[in-house]
Design a protein around this motif. Structure first.
Motif, PDB file in Angstrom:
ATOM      1  N   UNK A 170     -38.900  14.299  18.506  1.00  0.00           N
ATOM      2  CA  UNK A 170     -40.196  14.938  18.646  1.00  0.00           C
ATOM      3  C   UNK A 170     -41.326  13.963  18.325  1.00  0.00           C
ATOM      4  N   UNK A 171     -41.080  13.090  17.340  1.00  0.00           N
ATOM      5  CA  UNK A 171     -42.073  12.088  16.968  1.00  0.00           C
ATOM      6  C   UNK A 171     -41.369  10.951  16.240  1.00  0.00           C
ATOM      7  N   UNK A 172     -41.771   9.711  16.551  1.00  0.00           N
ATOM      8  CA  UNK A 172     -41.239   8.534  15.867  1.00  0.00           C
ATOM      9  C   UNK A 172     -42.393   7.803  15.195  1.00  0.00           C
ATOM     10  N   UNK A 173     -42.196   7.438  13.952  1.00  0.00           N
ATOM     11  CA  UNK A 173     -43.230   6.745  13.182  1.00  0.00           C
ATOM     12  C   UNK A 173     -42.602   5.531  12.512  1.00  0.00           C
ATOM     13  N   UNK A 174     -43.225   4.365  12.665  1.00  0.00           N
ATOM     14  CA  UNK A 174     -42.678   3.139  12.079  1.00  0.00           C
ATOM     15  C   UNK A 174     -43.762   2.368  11.330  1.00  0.00           C
ATOM     16  N   UNK A 175     -43.371   1.765  10.213  1.00  0.00           N
ATOM     17  CA  UNK A 175     -44.210   0.790   9.510  1.00  0.00           C
ATOM     18  C   UNK A 175     -43.505  -0.548   9.593  1.00  0.00           C
ATOM     19  N   UNK A 176     -44.143  -1.508  10.239  1.00  0.00           N
ATOM     20  CA  UNK A 176     -43.507  -2.800  10.503  1.00  0.00           C
ATOM     21  C   UNK A 176     -44.432  -3.915  10.016  1.00  0.00           C
ATOM     22  N   UNK A 177     -43.942  -4.703   9.071  1.00  0.00           N
ATOM     23  CA  UNK A 177     -44.713  -5.858   8.633  1.00  0.00           C
ATOM     24  C   UNK A 177     -44.770  -6.887   9.751  1.00  0.00           C
ATOM     25  N   UNK A 178     -45.815  -7.670   9.749  1.00  0.00           N
ATOM     26  CA  UNK A 178     -45.992  -8.667  10.805  1.00  0.00           C
ATOM     27  C   UNK A 178     -45.039  -9.839  10.609  1.00  0.00           C
ATOM     28  N   UNK A 179     -44.650 -10.426  11.785  1.00  0.00           N
ATOM     29  CA  UNK A 179     -43.887 -11.674  11.770  1.00  0.00           C
ATOM     30  C   UNK A 179     -42.430 -11.529  11.420  1.00  0.00           C
ATOM     31  N   UNK A 180     -41.860 -10.348  11.620  1.00  0.00           N
ATOM     32  CA  UNK A 180     -40.451 -10.137  11.283  1.00  0.00           C
ATOM     33  C   UNK A 180     -39.604  -9.937  12.537  1.00  0.00           C
ATOM     34  N   UNK A 181     -38.301 -10.206  12.359  1.00  0.00           N
ATOM     35  CA  UNK A 181     -37.353 -10.037  13.467  1.00  0.00           C
ATOM     36  C   UNK A 181     -36.148  -9.253  12.968  1.00  0.00           C
TER      37      UNK A 181
END
Length: 694
Positions: A380-391
């Motif tokens: 129904x909904x996807x929420x992500x917190x992603x730090x910059x510069x990561x793989x």
């Protein structure tokens, strides 16, 4: 929204119902349900079905809706404990003793009053509520105005049948199959003799007892507006393709708030019908147009093949979930899933690395989280917190999503924690030693003659309409020192209640203080009007626990089911005085449709109307209260020469059931049961008292 309850006679049918939109399914487990011939579930299959359904937001109702003996109740208690542990949401019951046992063993499981309890008025619904039921399934004969009235005033949920087979007799009141074939509908083995040919002369060349199937698919909004909680689809004996088709048509119409299309109506008829469908009872339009038979023909192969794809080709039933991800430097990647009920699960994966080329973005992570194909979920909904510069490899992210959904599936399918108890039969009452007194019930006041009263039966049961219309008959009994009990009709709708109350009050003013009631509806009505109440055969006393429940309701005496053997009656622990019927043309059916009117085109209530079956057996058809019919057994139950047998059963009284007898014949019968004379009916039966009923 109106709950849609679909039938499930197998695991395949469970899948068919769920994948096509059922809000709940009902199934049988073990030998204690009204479709014992169905492929009922093993313990492992039932547990798997509950898990499958709960994972997909579908409730499971178990049918324990047959009459059980004292010997069967301990095993039924084991079943109850097992299904409670599995997480079954509700149990559908007919037997008051089974309901009592369930409250001891599985107090957290909801109890639903089966249509087999013949609940057809607000009084019956209120009595069910007092017994701890949370839902009542109404008799299928009720019209829309009666359903609406009950819903508006009911203290518990109301369920109605919406589609499928109609019985000719009020459910719970049919003894035709057991009396002529030894297979009881009240025990889950109805042989459906109403689908056979009968006639009115010498030949059985019509189908006067075979009703078309009901279909209320065009009245779903009206039912919902009335306040009906649940719409039931009949068909546990039908194939899974049928379940899929019918469930899908109803579910789509309900969800979209619309009437069925012409194509959907065609599909319903092709799946199964008896020369079309009827809404006669719902629309209050009874008559010959309601009747039909199954026409043999080839199965609709293409339609059934399409139906199979709905439950064999992946998941069509998707539950909404929300997915969350946290991708942070130096921390293990985390994914969480949350369902609409607030369950939250969380899993951890590898620590992300510094990106060499293209770094991971929030949009990319949310896109991967939303790929829930092949599961019973949709994102129904996807929420992500992603730090910059990561793989982080997409394969790792996909694995985390799968793990989270699998963990959520386990949580959703986990049985709830419930209280459990043990079944305690309770105190055992000793059988009274005194020989039973003789009582008599009559259909017509004219059967109460001075000669009959001179023989001093202990009690006369007089129908309420006869008592109100013929006060002299009541006075004659009183003057002769013979007690009078007013007999309530087994069926009385709410709109008929003023007429019934007037008749009962008239009889009460004559000094009658006791009433005989054949359903829970009548028990409550009589009690509230100030009568002492005895229960008649229609309530189905089959075990000692039922007698204890009746005592709790204030019932002061009970009538044994005439489907019991003498040995079973003897072994009952009699918490209240008990009576058994030992003479008469036993009532096999009570019908809302007047088959005399259907045959003749006129309302003709005179005696002498008889149905004949294909074997030449004749069944008298007589008027019942409220322009209904009772179909009686052609052979008379006769046990005057077996007095030594029924006098050892611990009964307080035994009853002579007078129906079509002349006043003179009533006297001769009573004399014979008093040990005088040589009366013997022409054709007689010993009933079911000496033979096993399946």
């Amino acid at each position: 929204m109106l709950e849609l309850l679909a039938p499930a006679g197998s695991m395949e049918s469970v899948q068919a119902a769920v994948q096509n939109g059922a809000g709940a399914v009902y199934l049988g487990y073990g030998d204690f349900n009204a479709r014992r011939n169905a492929k009922n579930f093993t313990r492992e299959e039932a547990a798997a079905a509950v898990s499958y359904c709960h994972l997909r937001d579908t409730k499971v109702h178990l049918t324990l809706n047959t009459l059980l003996t004292d010997r069967e109740l301990p095993r039924a208690a084991q079943v109850a404990a097992e299904i409670s542990e599995m997480g079954v949401d509700a149990v559908i019951v007919q037997d008051l003793g089974v309901a009592r046992m369930l409250r001891q063993v599985a107090p957290d499981v909801h109890l639903h009053a089966s249509t087999q309890m013949t609940v057809h008025s607000l009084d019956g619904v209120k009595e069910c509520a007092d017994l701890g039921m949370t839902r009542a399934v109404l008799s299928r004969e009720l019209s829309r105005d009666q359903i609406a009235y009950i819903c508006q005033n009911s203290p518990i949920e109301i369920e109605v049948f919406g589609h499928g087979a109609l019985c000719m007799c009020y459910s719970g009141q049919c003894y035709l199959s057991s009396m002529i074939g030894g297979r009881s509908g009240n025990r889950g083995l109805c042989a459906q003799p109403c689908r056979l040919k009968y006639g009115w002369g010498k030949r059985a060349d019509e189908y006067p007892l075979s009703l078309k199937d009901m279909s209320l698919v065009g009245y779903l909004k009206e039912l919902e507006d009335m306040g009906v909680a649940c719409l039931k689809l009949e068909g546990r004996m039908k194939r899974p393709e049928y379940v899929a088709i019918v469930t899908r048509v109803y579910a789509d119409a309900l969800r979209e708030g619309r009437e069925p299309t012409a194509e959907e109506l065609r599909q319903l008829e092709a799946a199964f019908s008896r020369q079309g469908f009827t809404q006669g009872y719902f629309l209050d339009q009874k008559g010959p147009d309601m009747f039909g038979t199954r026409q043999e023909g080839e199965d609709p192969r293409e339609l059934f093949a399409q139906a199979r794809t709905t439950y064999e080709s992946g998941e069509n039933r998707k539950t909404p979930v929300r997915l969350y991800a946290w991708i942070q430097a130096g921390e293990p990647a985390q994914v969480a899933a949350e369902d609409a009920q607030g369950r939250v699960v969380q899993v951890e994966g590898p620590v992300p690395e510094a990106a060499v080329n293209v770094p991971l973005t929030r949009e990319k992570v949310e896109g991967q989280l939303g790929r829930t194909g092949g599961t019973p979920f949709h994102c129904e909904k996807a929420t992500a917190r992603v730090d910059e510069g990561l793989s982080l490899p997409l394969s790792a992210l996909n694995a985390l999503r799968r793990q989270a959904l699998e963990k959520l599936s386990q949580e959703r399918a986990r049985p709830p924690e419930r209280k459990t108890g043990e079944y305690h039969p309770g105190v055992r009452y000793e059988n009274p030693k005194a020989p039973p007194a003789l009582t008599a019930s009559v259909r017509r006041a004219e059967q109460i003659t001075p000669e009959l009263l001179a023989l001093k039966p202990e009690r006369i049961y007089l129908p309420c309409d006869e008592g109100a219309a013929c006060p002299d008959a009541v006075r004659r009994c009183q003057e002769a020192g013979v007690a009078v009990s007013v007999q309530l009709p087994r069926i009385c709708w709410d709109r008929e209640m003023p007429q019934l109350e007037q008749q009962l009050n008239t009889v009460k003013e004559l000094g009658v203080t006791e009433a005989l009631a054949g359903t829970l509806d009548g028990v409550r009505r009589a009690r509230e009007l100030g009568f002492q109440v005895r229960s008649d055969f229609g309530i189905g006393v089959y075990n000692s626990q039922t007698l204890k429940e009746l005592k709790k309701l204030g019932v002061e005496g009970a009538t044994a089911s005439f489907e019991l053997k003498f040995a079973q009656i003897r072994d009952l622990s009699k918490a209240i005085p008990m009576e058994a019927i030992v003479y008469g043309q036993l009532p096999l059916m009570i019908t809302e449709n007047c088959i005399i009117h259907n045959h003749t085109g006129r309302h003709s209530c005179e005696e002498g109307q008889r149905l004949v079956d294909r074997k030449g057996e004749h069944f008298p058809v007589v008027k019942a209260w409220g322009c209904r019919n009772e179909i009686l057994n052609g052979k008379t139950l006769f046990l005057a020469d077996k007095a030594a047998d029924y006098q050892r059963l611990g009964l307080t009284s035994v009853r002579l059931l007078f129906t079509t007898e002349s006043p003179e014949e009533c006297v001769r019968v009573l004399e014979r049961y008093l040990g005088r004379g040589r009366y013997r009916p022409g054709e007689f039966t010993r009933g079911l008292y000496y033979r096993d009923v399946e």
